[in-house]
Design an enzyme around this catalytic site. Structure first.
Site, mmCIF file in Angstrom:
data_model
loop_
_atom_site.group_PDB
_atom_site.id
_atom_site.type_symbol
_atom_site.label_atom_id
_atom_site.label_comp_id
_atom_site.label_asym_id
_atom_site.label_seq_id
_atom_site.Cartn_x
_atom_site.Cartn_y
_atom_site.Cartn_z
ATOM 1 N N HIS A 357 -2.815 -27.544 25.048
ATOM 2 C CA HIS A 357 -2.661 -28.845 24.414
ATOM 3 C C HIS A 357 -3.906 -29.153 23.629
ATOM 4 O O HIS A 357 -5.013 -28.967 24.123
ATOM 5 C CB HIS A 357 -2.378 -29.917 25.469
ATOM 6 C CG HIS A 357 -1.063 -29.691 26.137
ATOM 7 N ND1 HIS A 357 -0.942 -28.924 27.253
ATOM 8 C CD2 HIS A 357 0.184 -30.090 25.805
ATOM 9 C CE1 HIS A 357 0.341 -28.858 27.600
ATOM 10 N NE2 HIS A 357 1.053 -29.547 26.742
ATOM 11 N N LYS A 441 7.878 -29.557 14.669
ATOM 12 C CA LYS A 441 7.274 -28.326 15.190
ATOM 13 C C LYS A 441 7.412 -27.166 14.225
ATOM 14 O O LYS A 441 8.242 -27.173 13.324
ATOM 15 C CB LYS A 441 7.927 -27.943 16.517
ATOM 16 C CG LYS A 441 9.435 -27.672 16.384
ATOM 17 C CD LYS A 441 10.011 -27.077 17.668
ATOM 18 C CE LYS A 441 11.497 -26.814 17.504
ATOM 19 N NZ LYS A 441 12.101 -26.115 18.636
#
Length: 618
Positions: A357, A441
């Site tokens: 992340h 994405k």
RNA sequence: GCCGAAGUAGCUCAGCUGGUAGAGCAAUUGAUUCGUAAUCAGUAGGUCGGGGGUUCGAAUCCCCCCUUCGGCUCCA
């Protein structure tokens, strides 16, 4: 070579049946059998031939849709009894028979009412449904060959006689219109080519794919297993598979530290609160393993790592000066995948994501995305993959309401994804409406040795989690701001990536990955002590070597090591012992002569460090 | 999850219409000590995926379940 006869024409660039009249001023081109556009038409026409054969063999069958697909065609049928593989022969014979009759395939224009009447008379309710749903105007084109008539836009080949080289491959179930609440139809798959050689070539490809199957190689090379008694979709990594995984993980970690990441380790289970907050219990519960009740509290196995990383983030107050944070973890997650979807290592229930992340400020996001994109492609290349297919999934502009995050965030996120792709001049496909509700994405698929694409990398914005967990950082202005969070996995999952590696290399792994790099084959028991000394030295030098100490002849030892696809076999006899060197073989190449141990070590070290795609010692 | 097919020794498979299991490889024991892809001989291995039923008798027929395979749907 004889000049091929055109089988289709293009009018103003549009593919049409041969013999379609062209208007004055129209641009007409001929299309020959071996063009890619023609192949598609072969497939489509073959699907009609299939339907014709099935209808003749199984009267009362309803036929649904039968398109050309990648590598072939299929047709869906509603049959009185399910079709079996054993029916394919009879169907293929019938098709061959119809092909020999060389029935003309003719386009006809019907009124909708005429079509309705025809299919009603035939009891073809699936076609009636299609007619009402798909045909807008009052006129509809149908194609006729013999008694067989199908609703179809076309174009088609001129006659069934062109469909000589057909192979039916399988029969399976499919839902009518892809809806699992609807009828289950029988789908027959096949492939077709304009000539015998091309068909044979394709069948070879299918055979090759079968031989590369990672499930087969996984067993043959003793890499991993899945076990019925222990639960479906759960992978057991055997010593050789585990060695490879260790190599992959070690390299992965090294690259992440070099790339400015920190590694995290987080738990495998978490309290209900966590999943309530993350929203998983709301939208993902069906894919989670059932909770364990401990001390009157529910704990869930993690299906994703994000909430845990967020907990680490929230463990202290963050300043804009701390960002970007790049936190990576080889995080093992468990997802309850539907039983019918499990497939070897490619689709499992417990798997390890090479997760990370990235938490950053809006100003940093462009750089971070570019960085991840470069990192991903570079990492994939180092495993020997050279070609990629990139997809950019963005939100459905029609349904802006169903997405998490503000409009501005979506706009900026998409812009930075596009920017990164264009800075690197990467071709990509834009997938409208394919974004997950929590963010846009980029997905990257890798092309393997057989030309198949496998999804690995995913780089996703996640506006949902940061919102739900109330992630904040203190900006230069002294106020709290919501950071951007990007969730990414580069290899995807170690299990899937391993499966892809096995198939890509057919078990002949590059030296740096090979679980056993060298097998020592002493000529007889007298040479065993020397064999052991060589083994020690190889291991000390970091070479993954094994000693074959069985009371077998060299021939046998060589054969077994070759079958295990070991890159080097080191034959040691009195000559080598005396000279203090070794004879080596390269897999598949036989005896390569003698070499000093030190030189061997030094040269293969170069191959390992260079992640060489061959075993040749220069 | 759905539709279909399959599950017999560690692996690959044979076992016809019901009459209580067989091969090759692997394993193991002994002999062999060998120069570049299988040394020879012997031995052991299976409540035939699990459970229930039909039958004098079930690997074989019926039912339920599990797992796998081919797809659909979904996805790292």
């Amino acid at each position: 070579m004889d000049k091929e006869k055109a089988i289709l024409i293009k009018i103003n660039g549009e593919l049409r049946d041969l013999g379609t009249p062209a208007g004055p001023g129209d641009r007409v081109e001929e299309v020959y059998p071996h063009s890619p556009e023609a192949l598609e038409v072969y497939r489509h026409s073959a699907s009609h031939l299939l339907a014709q054969a099935v209808l003749e063999l199984f009267p009362g069958t309803q036929y649904g849709v039968g398109p050309a697909v990648e590598n072939g065609f299929y047709y869906d049928f509603l049959t009185a009894r399910p079709l079996a593989e054993s029916d394919l022969d009879a169907i293929a014979k019938k098709m061959a028979h119809l092909a020999r009759q060389n029935l003309p395939i003719r386009r006809e224009l019907w009124s909708k009412e005429q079509a309705r009447e025809h299919f009603r008379r035939q009891g073809q309710t699936l076609k009636l449904e299609l007619l009402e749903e798909k045909v807008a105007g009052d006129e509809v084109s149908v194609y006729r060959q013999g008694e067989f008539v199908d609703l179809c836009r076309g174009p088609h080949l001129g006659a069934t006689g062109l469909l000589q080289h057909v192979k039916l491959l399988s029969v399976a179930a499919a839902y009518w219109k892809g809806d699992e609440r609807s009828h289950s139809l029988q789908r027959v798959y096949g492939t077709v080519f304009p000539d015998a050689a091309a068909l044979a070539e394709h069948l070879r490809f299918l055979q090759e794919a079968k031989e590369r199957d990672h499930r087969l190689l996984g067993r043959q090379l003793d890499l991993f297993s899945l076990q019925e008694e222990a639960g479906p979709g759960l992978v057991y990594w055997h010593p050789k598979g585990a060695r490879m995984r260790h190599v992959i993980e070690a390299y992965w970690k090294q690259r992440h530290y070099e790339g400015g990441y920190e590694l995290l380790y987080t738990p495998h289970i978490g309290r209900e609160w966590l999943w309530q907050t993350s929203g998983h219990l709301g939208f993902y519960k069906d894919s989670m393993y059932a909770p364990m009740a401990i001390d009157e509290m529910n704990y869930y196995l993690k299906p994703m790592n994000c909430p845990f990383h967020i907990m680490v983030y929230k463990s202290s107050q963050r300043s804009y000066r701390d960002l970007p944070l790049r936190w990576a973890e080889l995080g093992t997650v468990y997802r309850y995948e539907r039983s019918g979807t499990l497939h070897g290592l490619l689709r499992v229930r417990g798997f390890t994501q090479d997760d990370a992340h990235i938490i950053c400020t809006p100003e940093q996001i462009d750089d971070e995305i570019l960085r991840v994109l470069d990192f991903s492609l570079d990492l994939l290349r180092s495993f020997g993959f050279q070609e990629f297919k990139i997809e950019l999934s963005v939100r459905d502009p029609q349904a802006a309401g169903k997405y998490a995050g503000s409009d501005a965030m979506w706009v900026q996120a998409e812009a930075s994804l596009v920017k990164a792709l264009s800075v690197r001049q990467l071709a990509y496909q834009r997938m409208e409406g394919e974004a997950v509700f929590y963010g846009p994405k980029i997905d990257i698929k890798i092309k393997d040795a057989l030309g198949r694409f496998w999804q690995c990398t995913t780089i996703q914005f996640d506006f949902n989690m940061s919102e739900r967990f109330g992630m904040k950082y203190i900006g230069a202005d002294g106020a709290a701001h919501q950071p951007y969070m990007v969730h990414r996995a580069l290899l995807g999952s170690l299990e899937r990536f391993f499966g892809v590696l096995i198939e890509h290399y057919r078990g002949f792994f590059p030296l740096w990955l090979a679980p056993v790099q060298a097998v020592i084959a002493p000529l007889n028991d007298d040479c065993l002590p020397y064999g052991r000394r060589v083994l020690e030295e190889l291991r000390r030098a970091g070479v993954r070597a094994e000693l074959d100490a069985r009371a077998e002849g060299v021939n046998r030892k060589i054969r077994d090591a070759e079958k295990q696809k070991v890159p080097y076999i080191l034959v040691l006899g009195p000559q080598e012992e005396k000279a203090g060197n070794l004879s080596y073989r390269i897999h598949g190449q036989g005896d390569k002569g003698k070499i000093a141990l030190s030189e061997f070590l030094q040269k293969i070290k170069i191959l390992v460090e260079g992640k060489s795609q061959h075993y040749e010692i220069q």
